[in-house]
Motif scaffolding. Structure first.
Motif, PDB file in Angstrom:
ATOM      1  N   HIS A   9      46.421  47.168  57.729  1.00 15.69           N
ATOM      2  CA  HIS A   9      46.962  47.436  56.409  1.00 15.69           C
ATOM      3  C   HIS A   9      46.199  46.650  55.332  1.00 15.69           C
ATOM      4  O   HIS A   9      45.841  47.184  54.281  1.00 15.69           O
ATOM      5  CB  HIS A   9      48.449  47.075  56.377  1.00 15.69           C
ATOM      6  CG  HIS A   9      49.079  47.281  55.048  1.00 15.69           C
ATOM      7  ND1 HIS A   9      49.311  48.528  54.526  1.00 15.69           N
ATOM      8  CD2 HIS A   9      49.507  46.401  54.106  1.00 15.69           C
ATOM      9  CE1 HIS A   9      49.848  48.412  53.332  1.00 15.69           C
ATOM     10  NE2 HIS A   9      49.986  47.138  53.052  1.00 15.69           N
ATOM     11  N   GLN A  12      42.666  48.111  54.956  1.00 12.08           N
ATOM     12  CA  GLN A  12      42.743  49.351  54.192  1.00 12.08           C
ATOM     13  C   GLN A  12      42.880  49.090  52.696  1.00 12.08           C
ATOM     14  O   GLN A  12      42.183  49.687  51.889  1.00 12.08           O
ATOM     15  CB  GLN A  12      43.985  50.132  54.639  1.00 12.08           C
ATOM     16  CG  GLN A  12      43.731  51.160  55.692  1.00 12.08           C
ATOM     17  CD  GLN A  12      43.130  52.408  55.083  1.00 12.08           C
ATOM     18  OE1 GLN A  12      43.511  52.810  53.995  1.00 12.08           O
ATOM     19  NE2 GLN A  12      42.185  52.984  55.782  1.00 12.08           N
ATOM     20  N   SER A  13      43.797  48.191  52.355  1.00 11.48           N
ATOM     21  CA  SER A  13      44.023  47.891  50.935  1.00 11.48           C
ATOM     22  C   SER A  13      42.786  47.251  50.328  1.00 11.48           C
ATOM     23  O   SER A  13      42.465  47.476  49.168  1.00 11.48           O
ATOM     24  CB  SER A  13      45.214  46.946  50.765  1.00 11.48           C
ATOM     25  OG  SER A  13      46.325  47.428  51.449  1.00 11.48           O
ATOM     26  N   TYR A  14      42.101  46.441  51.136  1.00 12.74           N
ATOM     27  CA  TYR A  14      40.857  45.808  50.684  1.00 12.74           C
ATOM     28  C   TYR A  14      39.823  46.865  50.321  1.00 12.74           C
ATOM     29  O   TYR A  14      39.229  46.837  49.243  1.00 12.74           O
ATOM     30  CB  TYR A  14      40.336  44.898  51.798  1.00 12.74           C
ATOM     31  CG  TYR A  14      38.913  44.454  51.657  1.00 12.74           C
ATOM     32  CD1 TYR A  14      38.545  43.508  50.699  1.00 12.74           C
ATOM     33  CD2 TYR A  14      37.917  44.961  52.492  1.00 12.74           C
ATOM     34  CE1 TYR A  14      37.228  43.090  50.575  1.00 12.74           C
ATOM     35  CE2 TYR A  14      36.602  44.543  52.373  1.00 12.74           C
ATOM     36  CZ  TYR A  14      36.263  43.616  51.419  1.00 12.74           C
ATOM     37  OH  TYR A  14      34.966  43.212  51.292  1.00 12.74           O
ATOM     38  N   VAL A  15      39.653  47.825  51.219  1.00  6.87           N
ATOM     39  CA  VAL A  15      38.679  48.889  50.999  1.00  6.87           C
ATOM     40  C   VAL A  15      39.017  49.689  49.745  1.00  6.87           C
ATOM     41  O   VAL A  15      38.136  50.138  49.014  1.00  6.87           O
ATOM     42  CB  VAL A  15      38.611  49.804  52.244  1.00  6.87           C
ATOM     43  CG1 VAL A  15      37.994  51.142  51.921  1.00  6.87           C
ATOM     44  CG2 VAL A  15      37.847  49.100  53.356  1.00  6.87           C
ATOM     45  N   GLN A  16      40.313  49.838  49.476  1.00  7.85           N
ATOM     46  CA  GLN A  16      40.717  50.610  48.304  1.00  7.85           C
ATOM     47  C   GLN A  16      40.744  49.778  47.026  1.00  7.85           C
ATOM     48  O   GLN A  16      41.085  50.286  45.970  1.00  7.85           O
ATOM     49  CB  GLN A  16      42.085  51.245  48.556  1.00  7.85           C
ATOM     50  CG  GLN A  16      41.996  52.291  49.647  1.00  7.85           C
ATOM     51  CD  GLN A  16      43.352  52.862  50.027  1.00  7.85           C
ATOM     52  OE1 GLN A  16      44.219  52.154  50.522  1.00  7.85           O
ATOM     53  NE2 GLN A  16      43.534  54.135  49.787  1.00  7.85           N
ATOM     54  N   GLY A  17      40.392  48.504  47.136  1.00 12.86           N
ATOM     55  CA  GLY A  17      40.347  47.658  45.946  1.00 12.86           C
ATOM     56  C   GLY A  17      41.720  47.307  45.420  1.00 12.86           C
ATOM     57  O   GLY A  17      41.885  47.061  44.236  1.00 12.86           O
ATOM     58  N   GLU A  18      42.710  47.276  46.302  1.00 14.32           N
ATOM     59  CA  GLU A  18      44.080  47.074  45.835  1.00 14.32           C
ATOM     60  C   GLU A  18      44.628  45.679  46.106  1.00 14.32           C
ATOM     61  O   GLU A  18      45.764  45.387  45.771  1.00 14.32           O
ATOM     62  CB  GLU A  18      44.997  48.122  46.466  1.00 14.32           C
ATOM     63  CG  GLU A  18      44.717  49.504  45.895  1.00 14.32           C
ATOM     64  CD  GLU A  18      45.586  50.581  46.493  1.00 14.32           C
ATOM     65  OE1 GLU A  18      46.270  50.298  47.491  1.00 14.32           O
ATOM     66  OE2 GLU A  18      45.571  51.697  45.953  1.00 14.32           O
ATOM     67  N   LEU A  19      43.832  44.822  46.730  1.00 19.18           N
ATOM     68  CA  LEU A  19      44.296  43.450  46.951  1.00 19.18           C
ATOM     69  C   LEU A  19      43.908  42.592  45.758  1.00 19.18           C
ATOM     70  O   LEU A  19      42.941  42.870  45.063  1.00 19.18           O
ATOM     71  CB  LEU A  19      43.648  42.869  48.209  1.00 19.18           C
ATOM     72  CG  LEU A  19      43.934  43.538  49.551  1.00 19.18           C
ATOM     73  CD1 LEU A  19      43.146  42.848  50.650  1.00 19.18           C
ATOM     74  CD2 LEU A  19      45.421  43.486  49.854  1.00 19.18           C
ATOM     75  N   CYS A  20      44.657  41.515  45.552  1.00 22.06           N
ATOM     76  CA  CYS A  20      44.298  40.581  44.500  1.00 22.06           C
ATOM     77  C   CYS A  20      42.967  39.916  44.866  1.00 22.06           C
ATOM     78  O   CYS A  20      42.502  40.000  46.006  1.00 22.06           O
ATOM     79  CB  CYS A  20      45.377  39.526  44.352  1.00 22.06           C
ATOM     80  SG  CYS A  20      45.558  38.533  45.828  1.00 22.06           S
ATOM     81  N   ALA A  21      42.353  39.250  43.887  1.00 23.11           N
ATOM     82  CA  ALA A  21      41.025  38.670  44.095  1.00 23.11           C
ATOM     83  C   ALA A  21      41.015  37.648  45.229  1.00 23.11           C
ATOM     84  O   ALA A  21      40.104  37.661  46.064  1.00 23.11           O
ATOM     85  CB  ALA A  21      40.525  38.033  42.802  1.00 23.11           C
ATOM     86  N   LEU A  23      42.787  37.308  47.941  1.00 18.26           N
ATOM     87  CA  LEU A  23      42.834  37.898  49.268  1.00 18.26           C
ATOM     88  C   LEU A  23      41.588  38.753  49.522  1.00 18.26           C
ATOM     89  O   LEU A  23      41.054  38.781  50.638  1.00 18.26           O
ATOM     90  CB  LEU A  23      44.118  38.724  49.405  1.00 18.26           C
ATOM     91  CG  LEU A  23      44.666  38.933  50.820  1.00 18.26           C
ATOM     92  CD1 LEU A  23      44.724  37.634  51.607  1.00 18.26           C
ATOM     93  CD2 LEU A  23      46.046  39.560  50.760  1.00 18.26           C
ATOM     94  N   SER A  24      41.086  39.413  48.488  1.00 20.12           N
ATOM     95  CA  SER A  24      39.855  40.202  48.637  1.00 20.12           C
ATOM     96  C   SER A  24      38.687  39.322  49.038  1.00 20.12           C
ATOM     97  O   SER A  24      37.885  39.677  49.891  1.00 20.12           O
ATOM     98  CB  SER A  24      39.511  40.928  47.339  1.00 20.12           C
ATOM     99  OG  SER A  24      40.535  41.810  46.970  1.00 20.12           O
ATOM    100  N   VAL A  25      38.594  38.165  48.387  1.00 22.41           N
ATOM    101  CA  VAL A  25      37.521  37.227  48.710  1.00 22.41           C
ATOM    102  C   VAL A  25      37.640  36.791  50.175  1.00 22.41           C
ATOM    103  O   VAL A  25      36.652  36.747  50.905  1.00 22.41           O
ATOM    104  CB  VAL A  25      37.595  36.000  47.768  1.00 22.41           C
ATOM    105  CG1 VAL A  25      36.784  34.842  48.318  1.00 22.41           C
ATOM    106  CG2 VAL A  25      37.094  36.372  46.380  1.00 22.41           C
TER     107      VAL A  25
END
Ligand SMILES: [Zn+2]
Lengths: 216, 219
Positions: A9, A12-21, A23-25
Motif C-alpha cells: 500500500h 503504491q501510494s509512493y508511486v502515485q506521489g500521494e505520500l508526504c515528503a 515518507l516519500s524520501v
C-alpha cells in the motif's frame, strides 16, 4: 539480506506521489537499496501509467491549446541531468555518504546524548519528525512504545531489538502495539520518522521520557 | 497524517492494491493499441531529435484531457489542474531528449513527469514549500535503471554521434557504414562503388580525427 520492506500500500501510494515528503524520501532511500522494490516500483508505475493513458475522455474539441503550446515551445533550453553530488557527513569521527534523496534537505546540528546523536531533517511535514539517528556501537534506545507510528530505515551498520536483527535497507515500521529497545551491534546510522514523541515504558527509563521528544 | 492526497485511500490488506488498480480499469479505460503506442513514440522521437513543434502539439493534445482529469481528481480544482497540465507538458518539452524508449513506454515516462509535478504542487499547497523535492526523490530511481557505466557510455555515444556528423561527407559515409550499419569494409566498398583501399584510407583519416576529438574531451 533486506527483510523489511514498505507495505504494498505504501509503495503504491509512493508511486502515485500521494505520500508526504518525509515518507516519500524514506521509501525512495529504501528503493535505492532494494532490487525487489525497484522492480515492484517499475511495475506499479507502468500499471498506473496504463490507467492514466487509457482514460477514454471526451477530447475537449472546443478547447484551444495553440497559445499554450506556442508558449511552451518557445523555450529553447534543454533540461540537463544533474548528477547528484553525494553529501558526506561526519559524526563522532565516522564518515557517512547520505543518499541522494537527502541532498537538498537541510540538517540541523547534532544533538548528542551519550551514545546517541540525532540531527533533525528540515522536511516541514508538521507533526511528523524526520531525523538522522546515529548510535555508537553498544548504544541503545531505552525501551519504549509508540503512540503513533515510528519508522526506522537503517542506512548503515546493524542493530537488533527484541524481535530481530537488522541490516542496511531494512524499513521497519512500528505502531503503538510494539514495544522495543534497539541496541546497536555495530555503530549505525538510521533515518527515523515518528508522528509522536516516544513513550518510554520501563523503570528508570521513564526518567528518559522527556528525551523521547529529543531523540525522535 | 501520512497520506497526502485529498483522495485518501483506505488501508487495504496486502495484495489487494494492484487488484484495485486493475479494477478501476472500467469500460471508459482501454489499453492502447500497438498503433497508438507507435504513434506516441514517433512524436517523442521527433520532439527529442528535431525539436518538432507539430509533433509536440499532437502529443500535447493527446495527453491534455488525461492530465486535466488526473489534476481535477487530485486537486478538486480546475485551475490547479490547468497549472499541472502547463507545467508537466513544459517539462516534457524540456526533457524530451532524456526519454529512452528502451527503458519504458512514452506513457509511463509522461505519467512520472505528471506525478512529480503534482507531488511538488501538493507539497507547496500543504506546507508552503517550493523545494521541488520530487526530482531528488524520483530522479535517483530513474538513474538506477541504467547502471552508471552504461549511462556514461550513452553520453559518450551521443558525443561521438554528434562529432561523426561533423566529419567531411566522404569520411562520414564510411564511418556510418562500418560502425552504424555494421557493414564489412568490402561490402561498403561495393556499396559506395569505390576501391577497398579508399575505404581504408578514409576510415583511417576519420578515426584519427575522432580519437583526437575524444581525447581532447577526456584530458
Ligand atoms: Zn524492498
Amino acid at each position: 539480506m533486506i527483510k523489511y520492506h514498505p507495505s504494498e500500500h505504501i509503495l503504491q501510494s509512493y508511486v502515485q506521489g500521494e505520500l508526504c515528503a518525509s515518507l516519500s524520501v524514506a521509501v525512495s532511500m529504501h528503493v535505492a537499496m532494494c532490487p525487489q522494490c525497484q522492480h515492484l516500483t517499475c511495475q506499479y508505475e507502468a500499471s498506473c501509467a496504463q490507467s492514466f493513458a487509457g482514460e477514454n475522455l471526451d477530447l475537449h474539441g472546443d478547447e484551444n491549446w495553440d497559445e499554450l503550446i506556442a508558449q511552451i515551445t518557445e523555450d529553447t533550453m534543454l533540461a540537463e541531468i544533474a548528477a547528484p553530488a553525494p553529501l558526506e557527513i561526519e559524526i563522532k569521527g565516522e564518515q557517512f555518504l547520505l543518499p541522494s534523496s537527502l541532498q537538498n534537505v537541510g540538517l540541523s546540528g547534532w544533538l548528542k546524548l551519550g551514545k546517541l546523536s540525532r540531527s533533525r531533517l528540515n522536511l516541514g511535514d508538521g507533526k511528523l519528525h524526520a531525523s538522522l539517528l546515529h548510535i555508537e556501537k553498544g548504544g541503545s534506545v531505552p525501551q519504549h512504545t509508540h503512540r503513533g507510528f515510528e519508522l526506522t530505515l537503517l542506512l548503515s551498520g546493524t542493530f537488533k531489538d527484541e524481535m530481530d536483527s537488522y541490516v542496511p535497507g531494512d524499513f521497519i515500521m512500528l505502531d503503538g502495539s510494539h514495544e522495543h529497545s534497539p541496541v546497536a551491534t555495530e555503530s549505525c546510522l538510521c533515518f527515523t520518522l515518528a508522528d509522536d514523541a516516544l513513550h518510554f515504558s520501563q523503570g528508570l527509563s521513564q526518567l528518559f521520557n522527556p528525551i523521547g521528544k529529543l531523540i525522535y | 497524517m501520512i497520506e497526502k492526497s485529498r483522495q485518501q485511500s483506505t488501508e487495504t490488506p496486502q495484495g489487494s492494491v494492484m487488484k484495485d488498480v486493475a479494477a478501476t480499469q472500467t469500460s471508459e479505460q482501454r489499453l492502447l493499441s500497438a498503433e497508438q503506442q507507435a504513434q506516441l513514440c514517433d512524436w517523442m522521437h521527433r520532439i527529442a531529435n528535431h525539436r518538432d513543434r507539430k509533433a509536440f502539439a499532437c502529443l500535447f493534445k493527446w495527453f491534455a484531457p488525461k492530465v486535466l482529469h488526473l489534476g481535477r481528481q487530485r486537486f478538486g480544482d480546475a485551475s490547479q489542474a490547468q497549472e499541472l497540465l502547463q507545467e508537466s507538458m513544459a517539462n516534457v518539452w524540456r526533457k524530451a531528449h532524456l526519454f529512452n524508449a528502451e527503458k519504458g513506454a512514452v506513457t509511463t515516462w509522461i505519467y512520472t513527469l505528471v506525478r512529480n509535478q503534482s507531488f511538488d504542487m501538493l507539497r507547496k499547497m500543504q506546507t508552503n514549500r517550493e523545494d521541488n523535492l520530487s526530482e531528488d526523490i524520483w530522479q535517483q530511481h530513474s538513474n538506477e535503471r541504467d547502471d552508471s557505466a552504461e549511462f556514461s557510455d550513452h553520453l559518450l555515444d551521443r558525443q561521438l554521434v554528434e562529432y561523426v556528423e561533423k566529419l567531411p561527407e566522404e569520411q562520414k559515409n564510411v564511418v556510418k557504414g562500418i560502425y552504424f550499419q555494421e557493414l564489412s569494409q568490402e561490402e561498403l566498398a561495393n556499396q559506395l562503388g569505390i576501391p577497398l583501399g579508399t575505404v581504408k584510407s578514409r576510415l583511417r583519416l576519420a578515426l584519427g580525427k575522432l580519437k583526437a576529438h575524444m581525447g581532447e574531451h577526456h584530458d
